[in-house]
Scaffold this motif. Structure first.
Motif, PDB file in Angstrom:
ATOM      1  N   ARG A  54      41.575  25.854 -14.170  1.00 28.64           N
ATOM      2  CA  ARG A  54      40.648  25.859 -13.037  1.00 28.64           C
ATOM      3  C   ARG A  54      40.057  27.251 -12.916  1.00 28.64           C
ATOM      4  O   ARG A  54      40.414  28.158 -13.661  1.00 28.64           O
ATOM      5  N   LYS A  55      39.162  27.424 -11.940  1.00 26.16           N
ATOM      6  CA  LYS A  55      38.518  28.726 -11.771  1.00 26.16           C
ATOM      7  C   LYS A  55      39.555  29.797 -11.448  1.00 26.16           C
ATOM      8  O   LYS A  55      40.666  29.499 -11.005  1.00 26.16           O
ATOM      9  N   PHE A  56      39.164  31.062 -11.631  1.00 29.33           N
ATOM     10  CA  PHE A  56      40.121  32.164 -11.561  1.00 29.33           C
ATOM     11  C   PHE A  56      39.401  33.399 -11.054  1.00 29.33           C
ATOM     12  O   PHE A  56      38.341  33.772 -11.562  1.00 29.33           O
ATOM     13  N   ASN A  57      39.957  34.044 -10.032  1.00 30.41           N
ATOM     14  CA  ASN A  57      39.335  35.208  -9.413  1.00 30.41           C
ATOM     15  C   ASN A  57      40.196  36.460  -9.595  1.00 30.41           C
ATOM     16  O   ASN A  57      41.423  36.400  -9.443  1.00 30.41           O
ATOM     17  N   VAL A  58      39.534  37.578  -9.876  1.00 31.56           N
ATOM     18  CA  VAL A  58      40.219  38.861 -10.050  1.00 31.56           C
ATOM     19  C   VAL A  58      39.475  39.918  -9.234  1.00 31.56           C
ATOM     20  O   VAL A  58      38.244  40.014  -9.310  1.00 31.56           O
ATOM     21  N   GLY A  59      40.217  40.716  -8.448  1.00 26.97           N
ATOM     22  CA  GLY A  59      39.608  41.763  -7.651  1.00 26.97           C
ATOM     23  C   GLY A  59      40.358  43.072  -7.784  1.00 26.97           C
ATOM     24  O   GLY A  59      41.596  43.094  -7.858  1.00 26.97           O
ATOM     25  N   PHE A  60      39.608  44.172  -7.824  1.00 23.72           N
ATOM     26  CA  PHE A  60      40.162  45.529  -7.926  1.00 23.72           C
ATOM     27  C   PHE A  60      39.862  46.281  -6.632  1.00 23.72           C
ATOM     28  O   PHE A  60      38.688  46.457  -6.268  1.00 23.72           O
ATOM     29  N   ASP A  61      40.894  46.755  -5.964  1.00 28.25           N
ATOM     30  CA  ASP A  61      40.729  47.564  -4.757  1.00 28.25           C
ATOM     31  C   ASP A  61      41.104  48.998  -5.068  1.00 28.25           C
ATOM     32  O   ASP A  61      42.233  49.288  -5.473  1.00 28.25           O
ATOM     33  N   GLY A  62      40.157  49.911  -4.859  1.00 29.29           N
ATOM     34  CA  GLY A  62      40.416  51.323  -5.121  1.00 29.29           C
ATOM     35  C   GLY A  62      40.896  52.086  -3.915  1.00 29.29           C
ATOM     36  O   GLY A  62      40.963  53.315  -3.949  1.00 29.29           O
ATOM     37  N   ALA A  63      41.240  51.370  -2.808  1.00 26.58           N
ATOM     38  CA  ALA A  63      41.700  51.966  -1.549  1.00 26.58           C
ATOM     39  C   ALA A  63      40.569  52.656  -0.802  1.00 26.58           C
ATOM     40  O   ALA A  63      40.793  53.613  -0.065  1.00 26.58           O
ATOM     41  N   GLY A  64      39.358  52.156  -0.967  1.00 30.65           N
ATOM     42  CA  GLY A  64      38.220  52.684  -0.219  1.00 30.65           C
ATOM     43  C   GLY A  64      38.150  52.116   1.182  1.00 30.65           C
ATOM     44  O   GLY A  64      39.003  51.337   1.611  1.00 30.65           O
ATOM     45  N   VAL A  65      37.094  52.497   1.914  1.00 30.46           N
ATOM     46  CA  VAL A  65      36.998  52.127   3.323  1.00 30.46           C
ATOM     47  C   VAL A  65      36.518  50.692   3.527  1.00 30.46           C
ATOM     48  O   VAL A  65      36.701  50.124   4.607  1.00 30.46           O
ATOM     49  N   ILE A  66      35.900  50.083   2.512  1.00 30.66           N
ATOM     50  CA  ILE A  66      35.393  48.714   2.648  1.00 30.66           C
ATOM     51  C   ILE A  66      36.336  47.752   1.937  1.00 30.66           C
ATOM     52  O   ILE A  66      36.625  47.926   0.753  1.00 30.66           O
ATOM     53  N   PRO A  67      36.821  46.731   2.628  1.00 30.15           N
ATOM     54  CA  PRO A  67      37.748  45.789   1.999  1.00 30.15           C
ATOM     55  C   PRO A  67      37.109  44.997   0.858  1.00 30.15           C
ATOM     56  O   PRO A  67      35.910  44.683   0.896  1.00 30.15           O
ATOM     57  N   VAL A  68      37.921  44.666  -0.122  1.00 30.38           N
ATOM     58  CA  VAL A  68      37.519  43.848  -1.268  1.00 30.38           C
ATOM     59  C   VAL A  68      38.101  42.436  -1.153  1.00 30.38           C
ATOM     60  O   VAL A  68      37.672  41.529  -1.841  1.00 30.38           O
ATOM     61  N   LEU A  69      39.085  42.257  -0.294  1.00 30.87           N
ATOM     62  CA  LEU A  69      39.817  40.989  -0.145  1.00 30.87           C
ATOM     63  C   LEU A  69      40.541  40.608  -1.434  1.00 30.87           C
ATOM     64  O   LEU A  69      40.623  39.448  -1.809  1.00 30.87           O
ATOM     65  N   GLU A  70      41.068  41.613  -2.124  1.00 25.92           N
ATOM     66  CA  GLU A  70      41.768  41.356  -3.377  1.00 25.92           C
ATOM     67  C   GLU A  70      43.005  40.504  -3.189  1.00 25.92           C
ATOM     68  O   GLU A  70      43.455  39.826  -4.120  1.00 25.92           O
ATOM     69  N   ASP A  71      43.566  40.477  -1.975  1.00 23.36           N
ATOM     70  CA  ASP A  71      44.767  39.660  -1.749  1.00 23.36           C
ATOM     71  C   ASP A  71      44.445  38.180  -1.603  1.00 23.36           C
ATOM     72  O   ASP A  71      45.347  37.363  -1.430  1.00 23.36           O
ATOM     73  N   THR A  72      43.158  37.808  -1.689  1.00 22.46           N
ATOM     74  CA  THR A  72      42.778  36.397  -1.708  1.00 22.46           C
ATOM     75  C   THR A  72      42.470  35.924  -3.127  1.00 22.46           C
ATOM     76  O   THR A  72      42.045  34.783  -3.315  1.00 22.46           O
ATOM     77  N   ASN A  73      42.682  36.775  -4.128  1.00 21.60           N
ATOM     78  CA  ASN A  73      42.353  36.472  -5.526  1.00 21.60           C
ATOM     79  C   ASN A  73      43.574  35.973  -6.289  1.00 21.60           C
ATOM     80  O   ASN A  73      44.719  36.228  -5.902  1.00 21.60           O
ATOM     81  N   ASP A  74      43.307  35.306  -7.413  1.00 22.99           N
ATOM     82  CA  ASP A  74      44.399  34.910  -8.310  1.00 22.99           C
ATOM     83  C   ASP A  74      45.136  36.146  -8.826  1.00 22.99           C
ATOM     84  O   ASP A  74      46.362  36.130  -8.946  1.00 22.99           O
ATOM     85  N   ILE A  75      44.378  37.195  -9.162  1.00 24.13           N
ATOM     86  CA  ILE A  75      44.968  38.488  -9.496  1.00 24.13           C
ATOM     87  C   ILE A  75      44.326  39.530  -8.599  1.00 24.13           C
ATOM     88  O   ILE A  75      43.100  39.640  -8.542  1.00 24.13           O
ATOM     89  N   GLY A  76      45.155  40.283  -7.916  1.00 26.65           N
ATOM     90  CA  GLY A  76      44.676  41.412  -7.147  1.00 26.65           C
ATOM     91  C   GLY A  76      45.294  42.689  -7.671  1.00 26.65           C
ATOM     92  O   GLY A  76      46.518  42.780  -7.832  1.00 26.65           O
ATOM     93  N   PHE A  77      44.452  43.670  -7.985  1.00 34.24           N
ATOM     94  CA  PHE A  77      44.913  44.999  -8.368  1.00 34.24           C
ATOM     95  C   PHE A  77      44.619  45.950  -7.209  1.00 34.24           C
ATOM     96  O   PHE A  77      43.452  46.192  -6.880  1.00 34.24           O
ATOM     97  N   GLN A  78      45.667  46.472  -6.587  1.00 23.94           N
ATOM     98  CA  GLN A  78      45.523  47.380  -5.447  1.00 23.94           C
ATOM     99  C   GLN A  78      45.901  48.794  -5.872  1.00 23.94           C
ATOM    100  O   GLN A  78      47.041  49.035  -6.274  1.00 23.94           O
ATOM    101  N   ALA A  79      44.958  49.718  -5.772  1.00 27.15           N
ATOM    102  CA  ALA A  79      45.277  51.107  -6.083  1.00 27.15           C
ATOM    103  C   ALA A  79      46.260  51.651  -5.052  1.00 27.15           C
ATOM    104  O   ALA A  79      46.047  51.512  -3.843  1.00 27.15           O
ATOM    105  N   VAL A  80      47.342  52.250  -5.524  1.00 28.78           N
ATOM    106  CA  VAL A  80      48.358  52.824  -4.645  1.00 28.78           C
ATOM    107  C   VAL A  80      48.839  54.141  -5.235  1.00 28.78           C
ATOM    108  O   VAL A  80      48.734  54.381  -6.443  1.00 28.78           O
ATOM    109  N   GLU A  81      49.381  54.969  -4.360  1.00 26.40           N
ATOM    110  CA  GLU A  81      50.026  56.196  -4.810  1.00 26.40           C
ATOM    111  C   GLU A  81      51.531  55.980  -4.818  1.00 26.40           C
ATOM    112  O   GLU A  81      52.115  55.577  -3.800  1.00 26.40           O
ATOM    113  N   VAL A  82      52.165  56.223  -5.973  1.00 25.72           N
ATOM    114  CA  VAL A  82      53.617  56.080  -6.112  1.00 25.72           C
ATOM    115  C   VAL A  82      54.257  57.451  -5.918  1.00 25.72           C
ATOM    116  O   VAL A  82      53.864  58.431  -6.563  1.00 25.72           O
TER     117      VAL A  82
END
Length: 605
Positions: A241-269
């Motif tokens: 079926r269809k498949f969504n991928v979103g990349f969030d760079g931690a900017g001020v505007i949301p990408v809604l990556e947590d609603t995607n099949d794959i979400g990549f969230q930039a974080v500091e470890v």
């Protein structure tokens, strides 16, 4: 040469060596042909044992093997799986060209296939195609944007929509123009390939990537790498079926990556947790809010340079194990639900040939905060004395003339980029501070604005039944009705996201809105007559405020929706704990019955 006598023909004779070699070759070829067609050999040829089916080969092999596995289990492939098996869409381009030459609409099987080229036939709502594009991270150049405006006028209905995947689509494309428009899109350096059907859709990313003062990483390179990885590997098309991928760079505007099949969230470890400190992507899996599920946290962190390899492993596990029989259960979420996240990650590691890196939650520095108004108006960039300007688009619609005008503004005032957002609007970047007022005036001259009320700034609507056969209501018109009604009757001091979606597929993601309206047919008589309307949900959110909206009103006629939303907002203003309490927080601290009672009364005690 004389014909052989009947006696000679029926009398057993020994074959000479050349005849034997010929017959052996002939029988070998016959067996190979039978195996390729999976036709059983006759009892006389192989003792009654069927020849083995040929092993699938080529870029579609994994898909064919997955289909075969379901068939061997006695399950029936879904119609789209049969369509793909009978004729792969990318092998049908000549058929599409023939239909265009005859101005011929597609039948059901080809309507599915041509979505692999970004073409969706929209009958009965529109006797025409919709053409959806794709552009990594939602960013394109001014001349490309102007070019799409030209194509919308030449081949479509003269307008384009900005979508909730930071994308563009054109409607009212007659069948005779189907091939012309997708080829002209490629002439612009854009494409529509794989933007529909069982494919990986447009790759979203932070719209302010590279210019955002608070971002942890510029997502453009990673979205672009994944975009081209998809485009150039046929084995990644035709997934279950269809498949969504979103990349969030931690900017001020949301990408809604947590609603995607794959979400990549930039974080500091942080240091001290057995993982190299620095900037990583957190891996989220299985988001699909139309099925009331956010992407699962996996505990996995990914080096940005390895994001495409990890995404590829996810998709290939999905190709092998996604359901090919029941379309309602064919998304990634259902594989994870059946297996559990640990088994799924283990299968990914088998594909990668190595272990994934895991980091505990306490190793992750909290994400910088969103600014819910940052996609509208002027905002300073990280580059000194430069700004991006967010342009308000009425429910995401632009005429060809407006597109050319905005492209000229981006060229003449800014850095030439047009940046689309998942909020159905766009940003123009690289504007010198001293020219902000001038660009705002130029945008106003196009009939657009850089300012919006707290209601209109968060207004999102899917295509609706004006162009989609699945939609039960005219969402874009009703969204405008709600905005016009409420803007003149109340004033909000904080943004409220109102999402209208026409069907349970939830393209406008009604479950994550402060107020979410789901299209419905509302009964108005005992004879079964219905009118357009909505079921209304409240309290949705995303990111740190992640929550699914709860249904608070059912079967609200579309004509009553504006007044209903007005009462909700007035009740919020009258009963919130303080001016700092958001609408979402207000609705979440009350039980549904209490909310219903307050919303019925509005601001009246």
């Amino acid at each position: 040469m004389p014909e052989p006598s009947m006696e000679a023909a029926t009398t057993p004779t020994e074959f000479d060596p050349e005849q034997k070699r010929y017959l052996e070759g002939f029988m070998s070829g016959l067996q190979i042909a039978r195996a390729a067609r999976a036709v059983p050999a006759s009892a006389n040829g192989a003792g009654g044992i069927a020849a083995p089916a040929a092993e699938p080969m080529g870029p579609d092999a994994d898909h064919l093997r997955a289909q075969d596995r379901f068939v061997k289990e006695g399950r029936k492939l879904s119609d789209p799986e049969k369509f793909k098996r009978e004729l792969h869409p990318f092998d049908g381009y000549e058929r599409l060209k023939a239909q265009a030459a005859n101005n011929e609409p597609p039948k059901a099987d080809d309507n599915f296939r041509w979505r692999f080229y970004g073409l969706f036939y929209c009958a009965p709502n529109q006797a025409a195609y919709m053409c959806r594009l794709r552009m990594p991270n939602g960013i394109l150049k001014h001349w490309q944007f102007a070019g799409v405006g030209d194509l919308a006028e030449r081949y479509a209905g003269g307008y384009a929509h900005v979508t909730t995947r930071a994308n563009l689509q054109m409607r009212e494309v007659e069948p005779k123009n189907a091939v012309a428009i997708i080829e002209a899109v490629q002439d612009l350096g854009l494409c529509s390939r794989g933007s529909g059907a069982d494919n990986i859709r447009n790759v979203t990313g932070t719209p302010t990537a590279g210019i955002d003062p608070q971002e942890l990483i510029d997502t453009r390179a990673y979205a672009r790498e994944w975009h081209f990885h998809i485009l150039n590997d046929r084995s990644l098309y035709g997934i279950p079926r269809k498949f969504n991928v979103g990349f969030d760079g931690a900017g001020v505007i949301p990408v809604l990556e947590d609603t995607n099949d794959i979400g990549f969230q930039a974080v500091e470890v942080k240091d001290g947790f057995g993982v190299e400190p620095g900037i990583w992507f957190r891996l989220l899996l299985g988001g699909i809010t139309g099925h009331q599920t956010f992407a699962h946290g996996t505990g996995v962190v990914v080096k940005p340079a390895e994001a495409s390899k990890v995404a590829d492993a996810v998709v290939r596990v999905f190709i092998d194990h996604g359901d090919r029989t029941n379309r309602a259960k064919a998304r990634l979420k259902y594989v994870i639900d059946a297996w559990g996240i640990d088994k799924f990650l283990s299968a990914m590691e088998d594909k990668l040939g190595r272990k994934l890196v895991r980091a505990p939650a306490e190793a992750i520095v909290p994400r910088p905060a969103f600014d819910r108004g940052a996609h509208v108006g002027a905002h300073p960039q990280k580059q000194p004395d430069l700004n991006w300007v967010g342009v308000v688009l009425p429910v995401g619609r632009l005429t060809g003339e407006q597109m050319r005008g905005l492209a000229a503004i981006a060229r003449d005032f800014g850095d030439g980029d047009i940046r689309l957002t998942v909020w159905q609007n766009l940003l123009i970047s690289g504007i010198p501070t001293q020219r902000v007022e001038s660009i705002e005036a130029a945008i106003a001259a196009l009939g657009l604005s850089t300012k919006a009320t707290a209601i209109r700034a968060g207004l999102v609507a899917c295509t609706g039944n004006a162009g989609c056969r699945l939609a039960l209501s005219n969402t874009k018109r009703h969204a405008e009705d709600i905005a016009h009604w409420c803007e003149t009757r109340l004033q909000l001091d904080s943004a409220v996201n109102i999402h209208l979606t026409g069907c349970p597929n939830s393209c406008a993601q009604h479950y994550v809105g402060d107020i979410g309206l789901l299209g419905a047919r509302v009964p108005i008589s005992e004879d079964g007559d219905t009118v357009e309307g909505y079921h209304i949900h409240v309290g949705g959110g995303f990111g740190p405020d992640q929550a699914l909206g709860r249904e608070v009103c059912r079967d609200v006629k579309a004509e009553d929706a504006p007044a209903t939303v007005e009462r909700m907002l007035k009740a919020y203003l009258a009963h919130r704990a303080s001016e700092r309490e958001t609408f979402a927080a207000f609705t979440r601290r009350h039980e549904l019955d209490a909310l219903k009672a307050m919303f019925e009364r509005g601001a009246v005690e």
